[in-house]
Scaffold this motif. Structure first.
Motif, PDB file in Angstrom:
ATOM      1  N   PHE A 185      12.290  32.984  66.309  1.00 36.62           N
ATOM      2  CA  PHE A 185      11.920  32.329  65.052  1.00 36.62           C
ATOM      3  C   PHE A 185      11.625  30.853  65.305  1.00 36.62           C
ATOM      4  O   PHE A 185      11.955  30.290  66.354  1.00 36.62           O
ATOM      5  CB  PHE A 185      13.043  32.464  64.010  1.00 36.62           C
ATOM      6  N   MET A 187      11.481  27.104  62.722  1.00 41.14           N
ATOM      7  CA  MET A 187      11.762  26.663  61.358  1.00 41.14           C
ATOM      8  C   MET A 187      11.762  25.140  61.243  1.00 41.14           C
ATOM      9  O   MET A 187      11.896  24.411  62.236  1.00 41.14           O
ATOM     10  CB  MET A 187      13.113  27.190  60.888  1.00 41.14           C
ATOM     11  N   CYS A 198      16.182  25.140  54.287  1.00 41.43           N
ATOM     12  CA  CYS A 198      15.164  25.535  55.254  1.00 41.43           C
ATOM     13  C   CYS A 198      13.819  25.552  54.541  1.00 41.43           C
ATOM     14  O   CYS A 198      13.558  26.438  53.724  1.00 41.43           O
ATOM     15  CB  CYS A 198      15.486  26.905  55.841  1.00 41.43           C
ATOM     16  N   LEU A 201      11.075  29.252  57.253  1.00 36.62           N
ATOM     17  CA  LEU A 201      11.579  30.046  58.377  1.00 36.62           C
ATOM     18  C   LEU A 201      10.544  31.118  58.687  1.00 36.62           C
ATOM     19  O   LEU A 201      10.224  31.947  57.833  1.00 36.62           O
ATOM     20  CB  LEU A 201      12.918  30.702  58.023  1.00 36.62           C
ATOM     21  N   ASN A 204      12.325  35.960  62.647  1.00 40.40           N
ATOM     22  CA  ASN A 204      13.471  36.811  62.322  1.00 40.40           C
ATOM     23  C   ASN A 204      14.331  36.204  61.210  1.00 40.40           C
ATOM     24  O   ASN A 204      15.142  35.313  61.460  1.00 40.40           O
ATOM     25  CB  ASN A 204      14.309  37.039  63.577  1.00 40.40           C
ATOM     26  N   THR A 205      14.202  36.707  59.999  1.00 36.42           N
ATOM     27  CA  THR A 205      14.998  36.183  58.883  1.00 36.42           C
ATOM     28  C   THR A 205      16.454  36.628  58.948  1.00 36.42           C
ATOM     29  O   THR A 205      17.307  36.036  58.284  1.00 36.42           O
ATOM     30  CB  THR A 205      14.388  36.626  57.540  1.00 36.42           C
ATOM     31  N   GLU A 206      16.746  37.645  59.763  1.00 29.96           N
ATOM     32  CA  GLU A 206      18.135  38.096  59.902  1.00 29.96           C
ATOM     33  C   GLU A 206      18.988  37.052  60.622  1.00 29.96           C
ATOM     34  O   GLU A 206      20.220  37.141  60.635  1.00 29.96           O
ATOM     35  CB  GLU A 206      18.176  39.424  60.666  1.00 29.96           C
ATOM     36  N   ALA A 208      19.332  34.077  59.652  1.00 28.40           N
ATOM     37  CA  ALA A 208      19.642  33.006  58.697  1.00 28.40           C
ATOM     38  C   ALA A 208      21.115  32.606  58.691  1.00 28.40           C
ATOM     39  O   ALA A 208      21.448  31.417  58.734  1.00 28.40           O
ATOM     40  CB  ALA A 208      19.183  33.412  57.299  1.00 28.40           C
ATOM     41  N   PHE A 222      16.571  29.377  52.009  1.00 22.66           N
ATOM     42  CA  PHE A 222      15.475  29.605  52.944  1.00 22.66           C
ATOM     43  C   PHE A 222      14.204  30.000  52.197  1.00 22.66           C
ATOM     44  O   PHE A 222      14.246  30.686  51.172  1.00 22.66           O
ATOM     45  CB  PHE A 222      15.835  30.730  53.924  1.00 22.66           C
ATOM     46  N   THR A 224      10.423  31.821  53.198  1.00 18.04           N
ATOM     47  CA  THR A 224       9.786  32.595  54.260  1.00 18.04           C
ATOM     48  C   THR A 224       8.614  33.368  53.665  1.00 18.04           C
ATOM     49  O   THR A 224       8.518  33.502  52.433  1.00 18.04           O
ATOM     50  CB  THR A 224      10.832  33.546  54.889  1.00 18.04           C
TER      51      THR A 224
END
Length: 252
Positions: A185, A187, A198, A201, A204-206, A208, A222, A224
């Motif tokens: 990722f 950001m 954020c 982002l 990969n948002t997982e 976070a 966040f 995205t």
């Protein structure tokens, strides 16, 4: 009334109008006028030498063509309800066409402004997603990076039909946020009083929760790519109508 490109001697009036319209402090305005302001990328309406309306734009790229991100459109309270904003926007569109821009994009600050700009033939086409996360119990690997590396990595993570924002966009963003990369990722974000914001982002948002933990915060918000939140509106200037689907760095 006249519509002109402002000169540097107009900056005190521009700052005063900005404060009246948006309430931003001197620190924010110092950042904008030192990194992003250009007399060639702004227009204002003057009456008897006094600035009564203004707008600015950032140069962006979409499908290999230059487009304008129109920003901080404002009319003095004393002159609202007279159609000045419509006149300024129409003039700016013509001006941008003459300079070879392929279109204009903006980010309305309220639901009513989506309707207002819709009457100017702007179409909502850029969407995203906002979500919040608490800090996890394990940090992800984070590396702080510079503006140039961020720009390069960001291009690789952007979804198709995205607007590319670099140059003065990132110079301005750098005054407000830090740039980071992880294994999967990239950001831009800033932390304040244990809360992480954020701005974007990508990837990969997982990650976070691990990002929040890694930056010593307790929670984070966040933004995205996604389909939930309408963000940007676009007006193409040519007959080959193509609309971007994602615009990530909105400087509200």
């Amino acid at each position: 009334m006249k519509i002109i490109n402002p000169e540097t001697n107009h900056i005190p009036q521009l700052r005063s109008l900005w404060k009246e319209a948006f309430g931003d402090d001197d620190g924010f305005l110092d950042s904008f006028f030192s990194t992003a302001f250009s007399t060639q990328r702004s227009r204002c309406v003057t009456e008897n030498g006094r600035v009564v309306a203004m707008l600015y734009w950032f140069d962006c790229e979409y499908e290999g063509k230059k487009i304008a991100y129109i920003y901080a459109v404002a009319t003095a309270v004393s002159h609202r309800g007279q159609g000045i904003c419509n006149t300024l926007m129409d003039d700016t569109h013509s001006h941008l066409r003459s300079l070879g821009y392929a279109g204009a994009l903006l980010v309305p600050g309220s639901e009513s402004l989506f309707a207002f700009y819709g009457k100017m033939n702007y179409k909502t086409c850029c969407y995203g997603r906002r979500f919040s996360r608490q800090g996890g119990d394990k940090a992800v690997a984070l590396i702080k990076i510079g503006r140039e590396e961020y720009a390069l990595l960001r291009r690789s993570y952007l979804p198709e039909n995205s607007v590319i924002q670099e140059k003065e966009n990132l110079s301005f963003l750098e005054t407000q946020a830090e740039f980071y990369k992880g294994d999967d990722f990239v950001m831009s974000a800033y932390a304040e009083n244990g809360h992480l914001t954020c701005i974007e982002l990508l990837g990969n948002t997982e990650a976070a929760s691990g990002i929040v933990y890694a930056l010593d915060c307790t929670e984070g918000d966040f933004f995205t790519p996604g389909n939930e939140l309408p963000l940007g509106m676009y007006l193409p200037f040519d007959n080959l109508v193509s609309y971007p689907s994602y615009f990530g760095l909105a400087f509200n």
